[in-house]
Design a protein around this motif. Structure first.
Motif, PDB file in Angstrom:
ATOM      1  N   GLU A  64      33.164  47.301  48.979  1.00 42.77           N
ATOM      2  CA  GLU A  64      34.843  47.249  49.230  1.00 42.77           C
ATOM      3  C   GLU A  64      35.151  47.430  50.701  1.00 42.77           C
ATOM      4  N   LEU A  66      38.085  44.281  43.208  1.00 41.03           N
ATOM      5  CA  LEU A  66      37.952  44.023  44.762  1.00 41.03           C
ATOM      6  C   LEU A  66      38.927  43.000  44.891  1.00 41.03           C
ATOM      7  N   TYR A 116      36.319  54.286  49.302  1.00 40.15           N
ATOM      8  CA  TYR A 116      36.002  52.956  49.049  1.00 40.15           C
ATOM      9  C   TYR A 116      34.434  52.644  48.933  1.00 40.15           C
TER      10      TYR A 116
END
Length: 151
Positions: free
Chosen positions: A84, A33, A80
């Motif tokens: 995220e 991340l 994602y």
């Protein structure tokens, strides 16, 4: 000929402290991340040095080429996670602070996927990468990754 100022040579004590804070904050959330956030902010800021450095770091920690390439268009890319996406939206909102239109929606996403402590940690990381971007762009820096890690 343009003289390049090396911030580590010009202000070693402050840069050492800045680096220490950077390292502490980057260890406060999951590595994947953090690297996505660093790369996304660097894309927005046009910092080739940081895009290069953090793409290499992300790959070394298992990030895929597809996800790296799609960061420029993350809104449209389905690769994602919701966490995220919330982090990337917060990164965009804070990096483009003067535009201000997306901050409230981004904050709601942030609150849905991050604890209060994680929200602060992520916000600090976004501030730090934006600072690094400004140092690198402002002083025309280019560090090869082995050289950067040695500093």
């Amino acid at each position: 000929m343009t003289i390049v100022t090396d911030p580590f040579a010009a202000a070693p004590q402050l840069m050492k402290q800045w680096m220490g804070l950077s390292l502490a904050v980057q260890d406060s959330l999951e590595k994947s991340l953090i690297e996505l956030v660093k790369i996304r902010a660097s894309i927005l800021n046009g910092c080739a040095n940081c895009i290069n450095m953090h793409s290499i770091d992300a790959r070394a920690h298992g990030e895929t080429e597809q996800r790296l390439y799609l960061l420029a268009a993350w809104h449209e890319a389905p690769v994602y996670t919701p966490r995220e996406r919330a982090a990337l939206a917060w990164t965009d909102a804070l990096t483009r602070l003067s535009e201000g239109r997306t901050r409230q929606a981004a904050k709601e996403g942030l609150e849905a996927h991050f604890t209060p402590e994680e929200q602060v940690n992520l916000t600090l990381m976004i501030n730090i990468i934006n600072g690094w971007n400004r140092l690198a762009v402002g002083f025309d820096l280019w560090y090869d990754v082995p050289a950067a890690k040695a500093a």
